[in-house]
Each structure stands twice: as structure tokens, then as C-alpha cells.
Design an enzyme around this catalytic site. Structure first.
Site, PDB file in Angstrom:
ATOM      1  N   LYS A 107       3.491  -0.966   4.426  1.00 16.99           N
ATOM      2  CA  LYS A 107       4.427   0.157   4.288  1.00 16.99           C
ATOM      3  C   LYS A 107       5.722  -0.086   5.066  1.00 16.99           C
ATOM      4  O   LYS A 107       6.718   0.583   4.821  1.00 16.99           O
ATOM      5  CB  LYS A 107       3.771   1.460   4.737  1.00 16.99           C
ATOM      6  CG  LYS A 107       2.667   1.909   3.787  1.00 16.99           C
ATOM      7  CD  LYS A 107       2.218   3.340   4.069  1.00 16.99           C
ATOM      8  CE  LYS A 107       1.171   3.821   3.084  1.00 16.99           C
ATOM      9  NZ  LYS A 107      -0.128   3.124   3.207  1.00 16.99           N
TER      10      LYS A 107
HETATM   11  C1  LIG Z   1      -1.028   2.989   2.083  1.00 21.64           C
HETATM   12  C2  LIG Z   1      -2.033   1.918   2.117  1.00 21.64           C
HETATM   13  C3  LIG Z   1      -2.712   1.463   0.953  1.00 21.64           C
HETATM   14  C4  LIG Z   1      -2.491   2.115  -0.385  1.00 21.64           C
HETATM   15  O1  LIG Z   1      -1.217   1.822  -0.914  1.00 21.64           O
HETATM   16  P1  LIG Z   1      -0.668   2.672  -2.136  1.00 21.64           P
HETATM   17  O2  LIG Z   1       0.715   2.171  -2.355  1.00 21.64           O
HETATM   18  O3  LIG Z   1      -0.686   4.101  -1.677  1.00 21.64           O
HETATM   19  O4  LIG Z   1      -1.569   2.442  -3.282  1.00 21.64           O
HETATM   20  C5  LIG Z   1      -3.591   0.411   1.061  1.00 21.64           C
HETATM   21  N1  LIG Z   1      -3.858  -0.164   2.247  1.00 21.64           N
HETATM   22  C6  LIG Z   1      -3.239   0.236   3.383  1.00 21.64           C
HETATM   23  C7  LIG Z   1      -3.604  -0.429   4.655  1.00 21.64           C
HETATM   24  C8  LIG Z   1      -2.321   1.284   3.371  1.00 21.64           C
HETATM   25  O5  LIG Z   1      -1.749   1.687   4.505  1.00 21.64           O
END
Ligand SMILES: *Cc1c(COP(=O)(O)O)cnc(C)c1O
Length: 434
Positions: A107
Site C-alpha cells: 500500500k
Molecule cells: C490491503 C492488503 C491486501 C489486499 O489488497 P487489495 O488491494 O485490497 O485487494 C493484501 N495483503 C496485504 C498485506 C494488504 O495490506
């Protein structure tokens, strides 16, 4: 470039409007009106290009009409300022480690890009100050806070439930200082979210100060996630000297990460197919199997960042393929794993290969072991560093996960937060006092 709403819209938004609003006024999600095809001269040369060169080419395709070249280069350069290595885990299976950014999760890429883009628009419009409000149950707060850290003209207020986030998560947004303030709310996550929503709809507040959200559905967080699909393929080419048929497995919750890959595919990303790897929250898998999308409340699992029962980006996936179930199932397959499978594979891969999976990447890895066909190679996304889920991962590997230096540094910082009750008036008084 204009951005339309997935709920239909007579007046598509400019990039600036889409970024500042986050959600379209009619409740839909923004999507770019056009997705440009990148030339084969680019997609054929991924192995010869740097992360930044790739990011700038893709970034120009999205934002070239709206942002000057030097701004794209600066924002992309700062966004991709950390390594995104590809690691061979076993024959034909590779891990793209998206966790080398400041908060050790993928993210960071979207959050850093969005923060800088919002900062650019703030300065350009000569807005004195923008306040970003974000409610978090742990991970979003740290990615957003770190993404915005030091960005001029922007102050971030992270609301989190007192005593309900892990110590590792808490230190990642309470120790930063500068333009980041942590608000420790005496309540649960839903209270934090309620306070933020109430502030956005309080006209007496929004008339006096500029508030915005840095929600994960923001198009400026989504699109930059396509960068690493291209860089990952470049790494694979460099490592193996060829490309072949590539499958990418994406551990999915709200499906922003996978949607960015589908956008990349429309631009010409040379990948043969995708896998949506899920935990027990499997509404998307059910949609693939039945053509029916039935959202339901999420259930708690070891891979908790994927505990989503009604993924918001499903609307974007439908929009990309004109709601064609056939087109979607043609390109994407789905797998689901329960906590036993997740913990077993973490332990197994660690003892057999010496590679430590996190609970989310574990689902991606498993889906590749199950689905790779002859002649295919698979890349799964390691979406977070296993140390972020130390409590879980340590149960399944001997010796436990080593905490990386960047995380150690956060943990040594001094915690600073403002205590708040769960009453809206207290939150409002806080905001008015700024
Ligand atoms: C947010 C997140 C996901 C999921 O990602 P999306 O884009 O919401 O599908 C998977 N793994 C981790 C570690 C995350 O923080």
C-alpha cells in the site's frame, strides 16, 4: 483525461476533482475514460529499463494530459524510491516483494503517489492547508501517514481505536510527528469511521476547512499500483533471460491491487492470466463460479488485510469488461484458502525452502502451486513483510521472524497521540482548534 463514475455520470470529473473527492458524488468509483495502449517497443524492453523509467512511461499514459512531465518524473521517482525485488522461491515460482517501502506493505506505493499528487494540486491551487482524515484499524493509517509525511500543505489526522491495534502498527503512525497527528479514540474502529464520516458531512466544518480522505478507493492510489506489474515482468526477464507465459497471483481483499493489474493488462502487460487468491472471504471466487455477486459480512482470518466481504473494486472490474462474466473468467481464476492451509504452507515453505511467507502472500503462493500449467511461470505478490504479522507467523516457523531495521526504528520512536472520546463534538472541537 476525464474520470467517469462506475455508477454512471453525466459529468465526468477531472483528475484533480477525482483525487480530491475520492468517491464520485453519486457514490460510484472513478475510472479513467481511456486506457492507453503502450507500444510493444516498451513492453518488449521491460528487462532493460529501470523502475523509474517504467513507472514514468506508465505514469505518462495515465497522467500525461494533466501533469507536466517534470511533475510525473518527480512523483514517480519519489513513489518508487525503494527496491521491489523478485525472488525465486522454487522452480517456476517467484515472489515479487512489494514490502520494501516505509511501512512494509504494497500500500506504500499507492499512498506515496496519492500524497504527492494531492500535495501538487494543493500548491497549484494555492490552497493554504488540506486536512486528510483517515480512520484505521491498523494498516491503512500507517501507509497513509507515511505517504504524506513531510508533504507540504497537508496535515494528516489518523483516528485509531485505543488498545485495538497491534504495537507494531501503532508505532508506525504515532511516532512520526511533523504533519501527522494520531488521534487515539476511546472506542472501536467503527467509531473512528463514524467520526470521519460525520466530519465530511458537517457543513459548518467543511465551510471553514478543507477536508479530504485518502481512502483506498481513490483512483490516485489505484493506478500507480500498475507500475510494479511491469517492473516485476522486467525483473523476471532479467533473471531468466526470457519471458514465456506468465501468470500473476494477487492476494486480494478489496481488489484494488488486482484491478491495477487488469488495467496494466489493457495497456499491454504481457501476462497470460491472473489469479485472485483469497482467504475464506470468497465472494469473488463465487462470482467467478456462478456469475452471481452476493456480498456478505467478512469473517476474520489469519490474512486479515483480506477480510473483506464486499470488495469495493468489484465495480471497477465489471466496468473494465463491460460486465461480461465470460471476459472476466477468461482472464482471472480464483482460489480460496482457510487458516489451516495458510499456516501449513508458511511452515512448509520455511522448512523446505527457507523462504518466509506472510499470511497474504501464502495464499498467492498456494494458488500458483495448484494452478500452474505446463510452460507457465508464476509470480505471486508478497504484499506485506512477514514481520508485520509476527504474532501469527512466529507460531509456524522455528526461531520466529526477524524484525527489519526500518520497523525497529519505528518501535524506538516516541509515541505521541491526542486522546479523544468517541463523541463527535469532541472531534469537531479538535478540528476547529487547528
Ligand atoms: C490491503 C492488503 C491486501 C489486499 O489488497 P487489495 O488491494 O485490497 O485487494 C493484501 N495483503 C496485504 C498485506 C494488504 O495490506
Amino acid at each position: 483525461m476525464k474520470y467517469y463514475s462506475t455508477n454512471g455520470d453525466k459529468h465526468p470529473a477531472s483528475l484533480e476533482e477525482a483525487v480530491i473527492r475520492g468517491l464520485a458524488p453519486n457514490g460510484g468509483l472513478y475510472m479513467p475514460e481511456r486506457i492507453e495502449n503502450l507500444p510493444v517497443e516498451f513492453t518488449d524492453k521491460l528487462g532493460e529499463m529501470s523502475r523509474k523509467e517504467i513507472g514514468c512511461t506508465v505514469g505518462r499514459a495515465f497522467f500525461g494530459e494533466d501533469l507536466p512531465e517534470e511533475v510525473i518524473e518527480k512523483i514517480v521517482g519519489e513513489t518508487l524510491s525503494f527496491e521491489i525485488p523478485l525472488v525465486k522461491v522454487e522452480e517456476r515460482i517467484y515472489s515479487l516483494e512489494l514490502f520494501h517501502g516505509p511501512t512494509l506493505a504494497f500500500k506504500d506505493v499507492g499512498a506515496r503517489f496519492m500524497a504527492r499528487l494531492l500535495g501538487y494540486f494543493t500548491v497549484k491551487k494555492e490552497i493554504k492547508e488540506v486536512h486528510v482524515l483517515v480512520a484505521t484499524s491498523g494498516d491503512t493509517g500507517s501507509a497513509v501517514a507515511n505517504g504524506f509525511l513531510g508533504v507540504e500543505g497537508i496535515r494528516v489526522h489518523v483516528l485509531y481505536p485505543k488498545g485495538k491495534v497491534s504495537a507494531i502498527q501503532e508505532c508506525q503512525f504515532t511516532t512520526l510527528g511533523k504533519n501527522i497527528t494520531a488521534l487515539e479514540v476511546d472506542g472501536v474502529f467503527d467509531d473512528c469511521q463514524r467520526l470521519v464520516k460525520a466530519a465530511f458531512s458537517d457543513k459548518s466544518l467543511t465551510d471553514r476547512m478543507r477536508l479530504t480522505s485518502a481512502n483506498s478507493i481513490n483512483i490516485a492510489r489505484l493506478l500507480p499500483q500498475s507500475f510494479y506489474y511491469f517492473t516485476g515482468l522486467g525483473e523476471l526477464e532479467r533473471m531468466t533471460g526470457e519471458r514465456g507465459k506468465v501468470v500473476i497471483a494477487v492476494p486480494s481483499g478489496n481488489f484494488g491491487n488486482l484491478t491495477a493489474g487488469l488495467v496494466a493488462h489493457k495497456m499491454g502487460l504481457p501476462v497470460s492470466r491472473f489469479i485472485a487468491a483469497n482467504n475464506r472471504n470468497d465472494v469473488f471466487l463465487e462470482y467467478l463460479q456462478t456469475g452471481k455477486y452476493i456480498p456478505r459480512p467478512s469473517v476474520a482470518t489469519l490474512a486479515n488485510a483480506m477480510d473483506v466481504g464486499d470488495p469495493s473494486n468489484f465495480a471497477r472490474i465489471l466496468a473494465l469488461y463491460n460486465r461480461s462474466h465470460a471476459a472476466i473468467t477468461n482472464l482471472i481464476s480464483g482460489y480460496r484458502y482457510d487458516d489451516v492451509s495458510i499456516s501449513t504452507v508458511i511452515s512448509d515453505v520455511c522448512s523446505r525452502i527457507g523462504y518466509t511467507l506472510d499470511p497474504h502472500g501464502a495464499c498467492g503462493y498456494l494458488s500458483l502451486t495448484e494452478s500452474l500449467r505446463d510452460g507457465e511461470r508464476g509470480i505471486f505478490f508478497e504484499t506485506a513483510h512477514p514481520a508485520k504479522f509476527k504474532d501469527t507467523v512466529d507460531c509456524f516457523i522455528p526461531g520466529g521472524v526477524k524484525i527489519p531495521d526500518t520497523l525497529q526504528a519505528f518501535m524506538k520512536g516516541k509515541k505521541q497521540s491526542v486522546a479523544l472520546s468517541a463523541e463527535y463534538n469532541d472531534f469537531k472541537d479538535y478540528l476547529l482548534s487547528l
